[in-house]
Design a protein around this motif. Structure first.
Motif, mmCIF file in Angstrom:
data_model
loop_
_atom_site.group_PDB
_atom_site.id
_atom_site.type_symbol
_atom_site.label_atom_id
_atom_site.label_comp_id
_atom_site.label_asym_id
_atom_site.label_seq_id
_atom_site.Cartn_x
_atom_site.Cartn_y
_atom_site.Cartn_z
ATOM 1 N N ASP A 208 0.822 -1.204 0.000
ATOM 2 C CA ASP A 208 0.000 0.000 0.000
ATOM 3 C C ASP A 208 0.860 1.261 0.000
ATOM 4 O OD1 ASP A 208 1.042 -0.258 2.521
ATOM 5 O OD2 ASP A 208 -0.847 0.077 3.587
ATOM 6 N N PHE A 209 2.161 1.100 -0.295
ATOM 7 C CA PHE A 209 2.997 2.294 -0.357
ATOM 8 C C PHE A 209 2.631 3.086 -1.611
ATOM 9 C CE2 PHE A 209 6.711 4.835 -1.395
ATOM 10 C CZ PHE A 209 7.012 5.381 -0.160
ATOM 11 N N PRO A 210 2.430 4.388 -1.491
ATOM 12 C CA PRO A 210 1.995 5.201 -2.635
ATOM 13 C C PRO A 210 3.152 5.559 -3.572
ATOM 14 C CG PRO A 210 2.186 6.581 -0.692
ATOM 15 C CD PRO A 210 2.471 5.171 -0.240
ATOM 16 N N TRP A 211 3.567 4.597 -4.376
ATOM 17 C CA TRP A 211 4.690 4.834 -5.273
ATOM 18 C C TRP A 211 4.420 5.992 -6.222
ATOM 19 C CZ3 TRP A 211 8.988 2.620 -3.797
ATOM 20 C CH2 TRP A 211 8.928 1.424 -3.080
ATOM 21 N N GLU A 212 3.141 6.233 -6.523
ATOM 22 C CA GLU A 212 2.822 7.343 -7.422
ATOM 23 C C GLU A 212 3.243 8.688 -6.839
ATOM 24 O OE1 GLU A 212 -0.660 6.574 -4.715
ATOM 25 O OE2 GLU A 212 0.687 5.351 -5.944
ATOM 26 N N TRP A 213 3.323 8.765 -5.486
ATOM 27 C CA TRP A 213 3.790 9.997 -4.842
ATOM 28 C C TRP A 213 5.235 10.281 -5.233
ATOM 29 C CZ3 TRP A 213 7.517 11.416 -1.202
ATOM 30 C CH2 TRP A 213 7.348 12.673 -0.606
ATOM 31 N N LEU A 214 6.050 9.209 -5.314
ATOM 32 C CA LEU A 214 7.434 9.381 -5.726
ATOM 33 C C LEU A 214 7.521 9.766 -7.206
ATOM 34 C CD1 LEU A 214 9.334 6.408 -4.034
ATOM 35 C CD2 LEU A 214 9.254 8.779 -3.299
ATOM 36 N N ASP A 215 6.641 9.192 -7.996
ATOM 37 C CA ASP A 215 6.690 9.437 -9.439
ATOM 38 C C ASP A 215 6.240 10.845 -9.816
ATOM 39 O OD1 ASP A 215 7.532 6.826 -9.759
ATOM 40 O OD2 ASP A 215 5.501 6.060 -10.029
ATOM 41 N N ALA A 216 5.585 11.525 -8.884
ATOM 42 C CA ALA A 216 4.988 12.825 -9.208
ATOM 43 C C ALA A 216 6.002 13.961 -9.226
ATOM 44 C CB ALA A 216 3.874 13.149 -8.207
ATOM 45 N N SER A 217 7.239 13.693 -8.806
ATOM 46 C CA SER A 217 8.232 14.759 -8.742
ATOM 47 C C SER A 217 9.617 14.196 -9.018
ATOM 48 C CB SER A 217 8.213 15.428 -7.370
ATOM 49 O OG SER A 217 9.300 16.314 -7.217
ATOM 50 N N ALA A 218 10.478 15.038 -9.586
ATOM 51 C CA ALA A 218 11.856 14.629 -9.866
ATOM 52 C C ALA A 218 12.833 15.142 -8.817
ATOM 53 C CB ALA A 218 12.277 15.135 -11.241
ATOM 54 N N LEU A 219 12.318 15.709 -7.725
ATOM 55 C CA LEU A 219 13.194 16.220 -6.677
ATOM 56 C C LEU A 219 13.938 15.083 -5.987
ATOM 57 C CD1 LEU A 219 10.887 18.864 -4.942
ATOM 58 C CD2 LEU A 219 12.920 19.334 -6.335
ATOM 59 N N PRO A 220 15.135 15.334 -5.464
ATOM 60 C CA PRO A 220 15.829 14.322 -4.665
ATOM 61 C C PRO A 220 14.961 13.860 -3.500
ATOM 62 C CG PRO A 220 17.291 16.164 -5.143
ATOM 63 C CD PRO A 220 15.920 16.581 -5.588
ATOM 64 N N THR A 221 15.035 12.564 -3.203
ATOM 65 C CA THR A 221 14.188 11.974 -2.164
ATOM 66 C C THR A 221 15.043 11.532 -0.980
ATOM 67 O OG1 THR A 221 12.666 11.166 -3.857
ATOM 68 C CG2 THR A 221 12.451 10.228 -1.652
ATOM 69 N N VAL A 222 14.596 11.889 0.218
ATOM 70 C CA VAL A 222 15.310 11.576 1.451
ATOM 71 C C VAL A 222 14.427 10.688 2.324
ATOM 72 C CG1 VAL A 222 16.381 12.528 3.535
ATOM 73 C CG2 VAL A 222 16.524 13.780 1.365
ATOM 74 N N LEU A 223 15.003 9.640 2.881
ATOM 75 C CA LEU A 223 14.300 8.794 3.853
ATOM 76 C C LEU A 223 14.762 9.169 5.248
ATOM 77 C CD1 LEU A 223 12.531 6.284 4.602
ATOM 78 C CD2 LEU A 223 14.636 4.925 4.429
ATOM 79 N N VAL A 224 13.809 9.336 6.168
ATOM 80 C CA VAL A 224 14.114 9.583 7.573
ATOM 81 C C VAL A 224 13.569 8.417 8.376
ATOM 82 C CG1 VAL A 224 13.849 11.122 9.551
ATOM 83 C CG2 VAL A 224 13.956 12.070 7.231
#
Length: 397
Positions: free
Chosen positions: A209-225
């Motif tokens: 149920d992880f919203p992978w589309e949220w990641l696909d919606a932007s090309a900004l660098p992604t950080v995990l906390v």
């Protein structure tokens, strides 16, 4: 073909590396069983895993949030690892007697596994899921070392009647160390330590149920906390500061923040995705940086994927691991207690800056991890021990 019994504590970061090694052995036709907490092992290894149950202490397992330094070390052994060993020992003994393994693989913090296996004359190997013990954290502290030796001697007396003499943290048959020199550095190691590299393997499917589309919606660098699974008690202030810091960088980054305890409060900026859990291995393939507590498991998985780190160690082995990350050039270290919005933001900016070389250093460590072999290399070592035991007759029972 052999029969291998893995003895593990109820700690996610200690089961996952063993799972990769067990999978490699199973893929070669060996039989695998586990001694530990059934619910956790089944969740991390698979519902079809053979698990011999081991009890937990009657008072449960918990740790005060504010303990650090010597007080944290004393509590870890006196009130966590030793009670856990006392509780697990009957289950470990029953597992060995029922399953009749050829080799017992004992997590370094599941001390009962080593003590019982040695007392029954079974070949046993240490599974060292963190490098902290390898660098001798008690060097220069003879009184602390004597205290711990006494504590382990009393534990051995209760569990085995005094049988055995080996240090339960370092098997004379071999130590599987899930790291490499690229991260560990040029420290002198005890005898028969095998640097097999991290055991990173596929995990049982969880609800997707992880919203992978949220990641696909932007090309900004992604950080995990993420502060792991055992730091809910200490993490509220840090996670809220991280959310504020990264929220203020909405034009430059987006972040996935893991909040299993639901401690993040107030308005969450649109560039922050807060989740109680994440599919970490799958997510790491798409990340540009990780902010974490310097838990060995998270650090190694990030570096495996060439992802640089901001490390804010809380306790236990984490300061040592954080130091290794910085020495390798693969990240920036923060003091957990002083990590405010400004410091977290600046650290994230630093590891994302190509000119500072953190990504390149992380990729170099990751290359060394993959070259070492991980679970497959650990399986090679265990097969060699299996063959040696058959020739020398190490097994007495």
């Amino acid at each position: 073909m052999g029969r291998f019994l893995f003895v593990v504590p109820p700690l996610v970061g200690h089961v996952n590396p063993a799972a990769g090694t067990a999978a490699a052995l199973a893929g070669r036709g060996h039989e695998i069983a586990w001694a530990g907490h059934p619910e956790l092992v089944h969740a991390l290894v698979g519902s079809d895993a053979v698990v011999f149950p081991c009890a937990l202490p009657e008072d449960g397992l918990s740790r005060p949030a504010g303990l650090k330094g010597p007080a944290a070390f004393q509590f870890l052994w006196e009130s966590f690892l030793v009670p856990l060993a006392d509780a697990m020992a009957p289950g470990v003994r029953a597992a060995i007697e029922a399953y009749d393994p050829d080799v017992v693989v004992c997590d370094q913090q599941a001390v009962a596994g080593a003590l019982v296996a040695e007392s029954l004359g079974r070949p046993w190997v240490t599974s060292a899921t963190t490098s902290a013990e390898l660098v001798d954290p008690l060097a220069g502290m003879p009184k602390v070392r004597a205290w711990l030796d006494g504590l382990l001697a009393e534990l051995r007396g209760r569990i085995t009647g005094g049988a055995g003499a080996a240090d339960p943290r370092f098997s004379p048959h071999g130590v599987l160390a899930y790291t490499t020199r690229a991260l560990l550095g040029p420290v002198e190691l005890p005898g028969r330590v095998w640097l097999v590299g991290p055991s990173v393997a596929a995990r049982p499917a969880s609800p997707d149920d992880f919203p992978w589309e949220w990641l696909d919606a932007s090309a900004l660098p992604t950080v995990l906390v993420s502060l792991g699974t055992a730091n809910n008690d200490a993490g509220a202030r840090f996670l809220n500061a991280a959310a504020q810091a990264l929220g203020g960088m909405a034009d430059r980054v987006r972040a996935v923040l893991v909040d299993p305890g639901g401690v993040v409060r107030g308005h969450v900026p649109e560039n922050i995705l807060v989740r109680p859990y994440v599919p970490q291995l799958a997510l790491l393939e798409r990340l540009d940086a990780v902010v974490c507590h310097a838990g060995h498991n998270t650090v190694c998985e990030a570096l495996w994927h060439g992802v640089p780190l901001v490390v804010a160690p809380i306790r236990d082995d984490q300061p040592i691991v954080a130091g290794q990350v910085v020495d390798a050039g693969a990240g920036v270290r923060l003091r957990f207690g002083r990590a405010d919005t400004a410091r977290i933001g600046a650290a994230v900016e630093a590891v994302l800056d190509p000119a500072q070389g953190h990504r390149k250093a992380a990729e170099a460590v990751g290359e060394s991890f993959r070259a070492a072999g991980g679970g497959e290399s650990a399986a090679d070592r265990l097969e060699t021990l299996l063959a040696e035991s058959a020739v020398t007759g190490v097994r007495d029972s």
